[in-house]
Design an enzyme around this catalytic site. Structure first.
Site, PDB file in Angstrom:
ATOM      1  CG  ASP A  21      -2.109   0.855   1.111  1.00 28.52           C
ATOM      2  OD1 ASP A  21      -2.284   1.491   0.043  1.00 28.52           O
ATOM      3  OD2 ASP A  21      -2.886   0.937   2.073  1.00 28.52           O
ATOM      4  CG  HIS A  38       0.039   1.908  -9.367  1.00 32.13           C
ATOM      5  ND1 HIS A  38      -0.198   1.541  -8.053  1.00 32.13           N
ATOM      6  CD2 HIS A  38      -1.070   2.607  -9.749  1.00 32.13           C
ATOM      7  CE1 HIS A  38      -1.383   1.996  -7.671  1.00 32.13           C
ATOM      8  NE2 HIS A  38      -1.927   2.656  -8.680  1.00 32.13           N
ATOM      9  CB  SER A  66      -8.345  -6.146  -4.321  1.00 32.93           C
ATOM     10  OG  SER A  66      -8.986  -4.913  -4.535  1.00 32.93           O
ATOM     11  CG  LEU A 132      10.187 -16.546  -3.478  1.00 31.86           C
ATOM     12  CD1 LEU A 132      10.304 -16.491  -1.955  1.00 31.86           C
ATOM     13  CD2 LEU A 132      10.217 -15.121  -4.035  1.00 31.86           C
TER      14      LEU A 132
END
Ligand code: FPP
Length: 244
Positions: A21, A38, A66, A132
């Site tokens: 955020d 962004h 989202s 990862l």
């Protein structure tokens, strides 16, 4: 299960989840358009994947878009989709040179066909990588994920392949997008906001939360280590009592 990093003298959470955020506030503070916040944020994602793995984190999940983010202006949604499209394409090369496995969670039916194809390709070509595991939540909403899981469970009961008595917590986990991925040990939300915003509500039931003030584009390895130190100062009991 935590790893121990001798050099840092810290227990390392196996799975870290991040709500990235503050991109908009970072852009405002730098007097640049929101979209530049962004794109600065997406560069930080690349670096943090490497840093996370180098300190011993095995799974990293990020909230990239989202189910509620569609409510933003069409200009911002378009710019985020373009950024994600390019990021995913670029990720194919980088994931293989870093031995990284990439998994995308969320409702793919709401994404454009070319993005879905890129995701399928990315998941397929990285599936045997052993470094990862990088999980990208894209068009993801926790309630939407639970709803889709419940519909599948209902359909399997109806077609006779599942009995209601067989429903356990583990079975529900296995119907979620995150099946096979351990629950996060540590959740970080940058920019000082203290909300979950529909991120992994089932999976975060016993997770430690950390809310640093730093804006996502300013997040770096030192901030990640600070978060892991905070995690080390917490005592996890999973509902049990402290051992005497
Ligand atoms: C929140 O900042 C951030 C998002 C809605 C998008 C997160 C996306 C990225 C970091 C870039 C792309 C991701 C990947 C995986 C490449 P905000 O716009 O809500 O910030 P604000 O609260 O300061 O306005």
């Amino acid at each position: 299960m935590d790893n121990y990093n001798e050099e840092l003298g810290l227990r390392i959470p196996e799975h870290v989840a991040i709500i990235m955020d503050g991109n908009g506030r970072w852009a405002k503070a730098h007097l640049v358009p929101r979209n530049m916040g962004h794109s600065a944020g997406s560069k930080v994602v690349e670096q943090i994947c490497e840093d996370a793995y180098n300190i011993g984190i095995k799974y990293l999940t990020v909230y990239a878009f989202s189910t509620e983010n569609w409510k933003r202006s069409s200009e911002e949604v378009g710019a985020l989709m373009l950024l994600l499209r390019n990021y995913l394409k670029d990720c194919i090369k980088r994931a293989n040179s870093n031995n990284m496995r990439v998994i995308v969670i969320g409702d793919k039916s709401g994404l454009s066909d070319d993005i879905v194809e890129t995701i399928q390709h990315l998941e397929e070509v990285t599936k045997d990588n052993t470094g990862l595991t990088f999980v990208i939540a894209l068009n993801y909403g926790g309630r939407d994920e639970l709803l889709r899981a419940m519909k599948k469970i209902g359909a399997d009961i109806q077609n006779g392949s599942l009995s209601p008595d067989a429903i356990t917590e583990q079975l529900i986990s296995d119907y979620l997008d995150t099946r096979g991925i351990p629950d996060p040990d540590l959740l970080i939300r940058t920019s000082g906001e203290q909300r979950l915003s529909n991120f992994l509500p089932w999976q975060l039931a016993y997770t430690e939360f950390y809310f640093p003030e730093v804006l996502w584009p300013d997040f770096n390895k030192d901030e990640l280590i600070k978060a892991v130190k905070k995690y080390n100062s917490r005592e996890r009991r999973f509902g049990g009592r402290k051992e005497e």
